[in-house]
Scaffold this active site. Structure first.
Site, PDB file in Angstrom:
ATOM      1  N   GLY A  34       7.012  -2.900   0.719  1.00 48.43           N
ATOM      2  CA  GLY A  34       5.559  -2.784   0.735  1.00 48.43           C
ATOM      3  C   GLY A  34       5.105  -1.856   1.840  1.00 48.43           C
ATOM      4  N   GLY A  41       4.012   1.272   1.893  1.00 50.07           N
ATOM      5  CA  GLY A  41       3.142   2.414   1.637  1.00 50.07           C
ATOM      6  C   GLY A  41       1.725   2.290   2.147  1.00 50.07           C
ATOM      7  CG  ASP A  67       9.511  -4.223 -10.340  1.00 48.86           C
ATOM      8  OD1 ASP A  67       9.320  -5.140  -9.510  1.00 48.86           O
ATOM      9  OD2 ASP A  67       9.232  -4.341 -11.549  1.00 48.86           O
ATOM     10  CB  SER A  91      -0.073 -15.607   4.408  1.00 50.57           C
ATOM     11  OG  SER A  91      -1.460 -15.888   4.420  1.00 50.57           O
ATOM     12  CE1 TYR A 132      -0.109 -13.865  -0.573  1.00 45.94           C
ATOM     13  CE2 TYR A 132      -1.445 -15.338   0.779  1.00 45.94           C
ATOM     14  CZ  TYR A 132      -0.698 -14.182   0.640  1.00 45.94           C
ATOM     15  OH  TYR A 132      -0.539 -13.348   1.724  1.00 45.94           O
ATOM     16  CB  ALA A 133      -1.023 -21.247   0.104  1.00 43.43           C
ATOM     17  CB  ALA A 135       4.589 -17.765  -3.189  1.00 49.08           C
ATOM     18  CE  LYS A 136       2.996 -13.591   1.467  1.00 47.96           C
ATOM     19  NZ  LYS A 136       3.969 -12.478   1.688  1.00 47.96           N
TER      20      LYS A 136
END
Length: 250
Positions: free
Chosen positions: A11, A13, A58, A138, A154-155, A157-158
């Site tokens: 990530g 970029g 990917d 995060s 999201y939470a 997974a982090k």
């Protein structure tokens, strides 16, 4: 002549990843930046200089990650691996379990599997001793939630990165490799908040800090710079918050 250190930033970029790449380049590393968007990577590499190598990957595609690991290995041992790739995947709104399951799989693939695949593919290529692995998590992993449209995937997974990182630290520690997690809070000037970002959203996030400001990508990059350095050789298996006091340490 001492061999130049090699760093890999997924990530890399834009946003936090770009700032990390700039920090590690300034510290004398040759930096490979990974991501899906070739044009973005090439533009960033051109801006940061010839020490930055763009590589379109990917990171949810195991076969492509294996190929990319071989290309990276041709440069030499990997001194620093920063797993920064990730995104908030907004669940679809039709309310079905099928749609919810798909959203959760996408979030887990994007925020957890990317780090697992890349790290595993490069594990044998990490410098021994002295390698550094940093995972970008995060504050959402510590307090739950990730914006008004999130169902918590999201939470979750982090947060899964944390448990995996602890095991990885135990596995790689005897080889002199450290593994640490950084958990940023609200960082402005990134793409991750998408449609959730409004002036009121920004004001609320700043008000939740103890220092009265938003974080910057450079705040996170500076912490990565330290963890990637020889000075951090006794720091491993840690989750370090970078959130202006919005989430207190435990």
């Amino acid at each position: 002549m001492e061999q130049q250190r090699i760093a890999v930033v997924s990530g890399g970029g834009t946003g936090i990843g770009r700032a990390i790449a700039a920090e590690l380049t300034a510290r004398g590393n040759r930096v490979v930046i990974l991501g899906r968007r070739t044009e973005v990577l090439e533009r960033t590499a051109a801006e940061l200089g010839p020490q930055v190598v763009p590589l379109a990957v990917d990171l949810t595609d195991a076969a492509r990650v294996t190929e990319a690991a071989g290309e990276i290995a041709a440069l030499g041992p990997v001194d620093v691996l920063v797993n920064n790739a990730g995104a908030v995947i907004t669940p679809p709104s039709d309310g079905t379990l099928e749609a919810l399951a798909e959203a959760w799989r996408r979030d887990l693939d994007t925020n957890l599997l990317t780090a697992v695949l890349l790290t595993t593919a490069l594990a044998d290529r990490l410098r021994r001793p002295g390698g550094r692995v940093v995972l970008i998590s995060s504050a959402a992993a510590q307090r739950g939630g990730a914006g008004p449209h999130s169902a918590g995937s999201y939470a979750a997974a982090k947060a899964a990165l944390h448990g995996w990182a602890f095991g990885l630290a135990r596995q790689l520690g005897p080889d002199g490799i450290t593994v640490n997690v950084l958990a940023p809070g609200y960082v402005a000037d990134t793409e991750i908040f998408g449609a959730d970002w409004t002036p009121d959203f920004h004001a609320d996030k700043v008000a939740a800090t103890l220092v009265g400001r938003a974080g910057t990508p450079e705040d996170v990059a500076a912490a990565v710079g330290y963890l990637a350095s020889p000075a951090a050789g006794y720091v491993t298996g840690q989750v370090i918050g970078i959130n202006g006091g919005a989430v207190l340490g435990r």
